[in-house]
Design a protein around this motif. Structure first.
Motif, short mmCIF file in Angstrom:
data_model
loop_
_atom_site.label_atom_id
_atom_site.label_comp_id
_atom_site.label_asym_id
_atom_site.label_seq_id
_atom_site.Cartn_x
_atom_site.Cartn_y
_atom_site.Cartn_z
N PRO A 1 0.83 -1.22 0.00
CA PRO A 1 0.00 0.00 0.00
C PRO A 1 0.86 1.26 0.00
CG PRO A 1 0.01 -1.00 2.18
CD PRO A 1 0.71 -1.98 1.26
N LEU A 2 0.40 2.29 -0.67
CA LEU A 2 1.09 3.57 -0.64
C LEU A 2 1.09 4.07 0.80
CD1 LEU A 2 -0.47 5.23 -3.82
CD2 LEU A 2 1.85 4.33 -3.58
N PRO A 3 2.21 4.58 1.28
CA PRO A 3 2.32 4.92 2.71
C PRO A 3 1.47 6.11 3.13
CG PRO A 3 4.28 5.61 1.52
CD PRO A 3 3.46 4.82 0.55
N ASP A 4 0.47 5.84 3.94
CA ASP A 4 -0.36 6.91 4.51
C ASP A 4 0.05 7.22 5.94
OD1 ASP A 4 -2.64 8.73 4.25
OD2 ASP A 4 -3.59 7.46 5.76
N THR A 5 0.82 6.30 6.54
CA THR A 5 1.34 6.50 7.89
C THR A 5 2.85 6.24 7.87
OG1 THR A 5 1.10 4.20 8.59
CG2 THR A 5 -0.83 5.65 8.85
N TRP A 6 3.55 6.75 8.88
CA TRP A 6 4.99 6.50 8.94
C TRP A 6 5.28 5.02 9.18
CZ3 TRP A 6 8.45 9.15 6.77
CH2 TRP A 6 8.34 10.54 6.66
N HIS A 7 4.40 4.34 9.88
CA HIS A 7 4.57 2.90 10.07
C HIS A 7 4.57 2.20 8.72
CE1 HIS A 7 4.23 -1.07 11.89
NE2 HIS A 7 3.22 -1.31 11.08
N GLN A 8 3.64 2.55 7.83
CA GLN A 8 3.58 1.95 6.50
C GLN A 8 4.82 2.31 5.67
OE1 GLN A 8 -0.21 3.51 5.15
NE2 GLN A 8 -1.26 1.58 5.61
N PHE A 9 5.33 3.53 5.87
CA PHE A 9 6.52 3.96 5.14
C PHE A 9 7.70 3.05 5.46
CE2 PHE A 9 10.57 6.27 5.26
CZ PHE A 9 10.62 6.83 3.99
N PHE A 10 8.00 2.89 6.73
CA PHE A 10 9.15 2.08 7.10
C PHE A 10 8.91 0.59 6.81
CE2 PHE A 10 10.06 5.85 9.78
CZ PHE A 10 11.34 6.12 9.30
N GLU A 11 7.67 0.17 6.90
CA GLU A 11 7.33 -1.23 6.61
C GLU A 11 7.54 -1.55 5.12
OE1 GLU A 11 3.15 -2.54 7.06
OE2 GLU A 11 3.91 -3.89 8.61
N ALA A 12 7.39 -0.52 4.27
CA ALA A 12 7.51 -0.73 2.81
C ALA A 12 8.95 -0.88 2.35
CB ALA A 12 6.85 0.43 2.07
N LEU A 13 9.91 -0.37 3.13
CA LEU A 13 11.30 -0.33 2.66
C LEU A 13 11.85 -1.69 2.23
CD1 LEU A 13 12.90 2.28 5.12
CD2 LEU A 13 11.96 2.65 2.83
N PRO A 14 11.79 -2.73 3.06
CA PRO A 14 12.35 -4.02 2.61
C PRO A 14 11.56 -4.63 1.46
CG PRO A 14 11.21 -4.27 4.72
CD PRO A 14 11.30 -2.79 4.45
N LYS A 15 10.27 -4.32 1.36
CA LYS A 15 9.43 -4.92 0.34
C LYS A 15 9.66 -4.31 -1.04
CE LYS A 15 5.81 -5.95 3.74
NZ LYS A 15 4.41 -5.70 4.16
N LEU A 16 10.21 -3.11 -1.08
CA LEU A 16 10.47 -2.45 -2.37
C LEU A 16 11.88 -2.73 -2.89
CD1 LEU A 16 8.90 1.11 -1.82
CD2 LEU A 16 7.94 -0.78 -3.14
N MET A 17 12.70 -3.34 -2.07
CA MET A 17 14.10 -3.57 -2.45
C MET A 17 14.25 -4.68 -3.50
SD MET A 17 16.38 -1.62 -1.09
CE MET A 17 17.87 -2.62 -1.26
N ASP A 18 15.11 -4.41 -4.47
CA ASP A 18 15.52 -5.41 -5.46
C ASP A 18 16.95 -5.08 -5.83
OD1 ASP A 18 15.84 -7.29 -7.39
OD2 ASP A 18 14.27 -6.55 -8.73
#
Length: 446
Positions: free
Chosen positions: A179-196
């Protein structure tokens, strides 16, 4: 006080101006025009308007605005001077004119230093009696008043706002089913998932070079929700535990979820990283929108601007907006005519044209609802953010003469934190110490 060499330079410049006469094309004004006289235009009142960082496109806009104004007010003549180049070139020319008693009636560059020097005329009486005052953005007005921290007077009529944004590769988020980050928790949670990393795709690019302190500061206050930079007894809040927590997480992402060369990147470098497909998120203002449009060939399925994420309290906090606006010289001889031009500049159509040219949100709320704003997603998002009653704004101390200097002092320390040679707490404690020194110096001034 200017030294002898600067005074001689000012007098030499004025002598050159007197010889050259008046020419809009060359950007030279005669002494009579600069002071506000008739300048060979019969009984017309003459006022002067100087604009900073002018490009050919901006020059065309300003000249057309002056022409339209003069058609509407045939008894007023506007001498326009556009200064190309960076802001320092403009400020040098302006300082010479001020020292020589030839300050322009109107400028479009607003600085706290000039308030302290008594260059500007307070606009409160004019503004309070203006029938168009309710159409102007309250957030922009608040930002301008904060530049006069002691009395809160209005020294500039705001013409636009620039929002900070989280620029994201929305196509990457879709591919990763994140999900697009609407909270800072979602922002930091997205970091490992976007890595390639195998394909040199990083979740984030961090500004570690020029401008890094400005960016980190904005993010920290968004994360914490703290509005004031100082407590009642003058203690800085920048080293609050919530800010330490954020700096540890955000700067700790360096070289883990970001490219290693982020350590020295400024605005142009992080923008290039984002546009070349190497980063899924970067932080910057609307000023990079046009280059994103060009880089992605207008394909907005590949980039979008999000407001900063909500904090743990569910609040959407935006950094205090940079004060922008037209100013009136205290020495102007024709202040009523000057005010007419300033309010004309803030009329719906003119302000809309300005915002479209500069890629900024018009300060006139009617202009910010124009089609071009509403049809461009990142412009609409920014306008909605600024006009929302739910948006909170930090109270950045733009009024401190040394505010920018402190930020520059912090930039090499931020690099040390990124390189694990300094802790986030050590960085922020030093930051607080320097801000408190600036605040104490400002408060002691009469």
């Amino acid at each position: 006080m200017m030294n002898l060499s600067r005074i001689r330079s000012a007098l030499s410049l004025l002598a050159a101006i007197a010889v050259a006469g008046c020419s809009n094309e060359s950007g030279i004004l005669s002494p009579g025009d600069a002071a506000g006289g008739t300048s060979g235009h019969g009984k017309k009142t003459t006022i002067t308007f100087w604009a900073a960082s002018v490009t050919p496109e901006r020059k065309a806009f300003f000249e057309q605005t002056v022409k339209t104004f003069e058609e509407q007010y045939p008894d007023i003549h506007v001498e326009y001077l556009g200064v190309p180049g960076d802001i320092s070139a403009y400020e040098q020319k302006l300082d010479v004119a001020i020292a020589a008693g030839q300050a322009p009636d109107i400028t479009n560059d607003f600085k706290a230093d000039y308030i302290a020097r008594g260059v500007y005329e307070p606009l409160d009486d004019y503004f309070n009696h203006w029938d168009g005052k309710d159409a102007i953005s309250q957030g922009a007005l608040q930002s301008n008043r904060l530049l006069d921290a002691k009395e809160g007077k209005l020294y500039a009529l705001p013409y636009s706002s620039q929002t900070w944004n989280l620029w994201v590769r929305n196509d990457w988020f879709k591919e990763a089913n994140v999900p697009l980050p609407d909270t800072w928790h979602q922002f930091f949670e997205a970091l490992p998932k976007l890595m390639d990393k195998s394909n040199e795709r990083y979740a984030l690019s961090i500004r570690g070079g020029a401008g890094s302190a400005n960016t980190l500061e904005a993010l920290m206050y968004t994360y914490s929700g703290i509005g004031d930079y100082f407590t009642a007894d003058g203690r800085a809040t920048i080293n609050d535990p919530k800010h330490v927590e954020f700096a540890e997480k955000y700067l700790g992402a360096y070289s883990v979820y970001t490219p290693e060369d982020d350590l020295s990147k400024g605005w142009t470098e992080i923008t290039a990283t984002f546009q070349s497909g190497k980063a899924g998120m970067v932080v910057h203002n609307l000023g990079s929108a046009s280059s994103h449009e060009k880089a992605f060939n207008g394909d907005r399925s590949k980039f979008m601007a999000l407001p900063f994420p909500k904090n743990d309290q569910g609040e959407r906090v935006h950094p205090g907006m940079m004060p922008l606006g037209l100013t009136m010289s205290r020495t102007s001889k024709n202040k009523d005519a000057v005010w007419k031009f300033m309010t004309f500049y803030l009329s719906k159509d003119v302000n809309s044209q300005y915002g479209k040219l500069y890629g900024e949100i018009p300060a006139n709320n009617e202009a910010s609802r124009d089609t071009w704003v509403q049809e461009i997603p990142y412009m609409k998002s920014a306008a909605d953010l600024l006009m929302s009653k739910d948006t909170k704004f930090s109270k950045n101390p733009y009024y401190l003469p040394g505010y920018n200097k402190v930020q520059k002092n912090m930039e090499p320390l931020i690099q040390k934190v990124m390189a694990k040679k300094m802790t986030a707490k050590e960085l922020l404690d030093e930051w607080a110490k320097q801000l408190e020194k600036e605040e104490a110096a400002y408060s002691s001034r009469k």
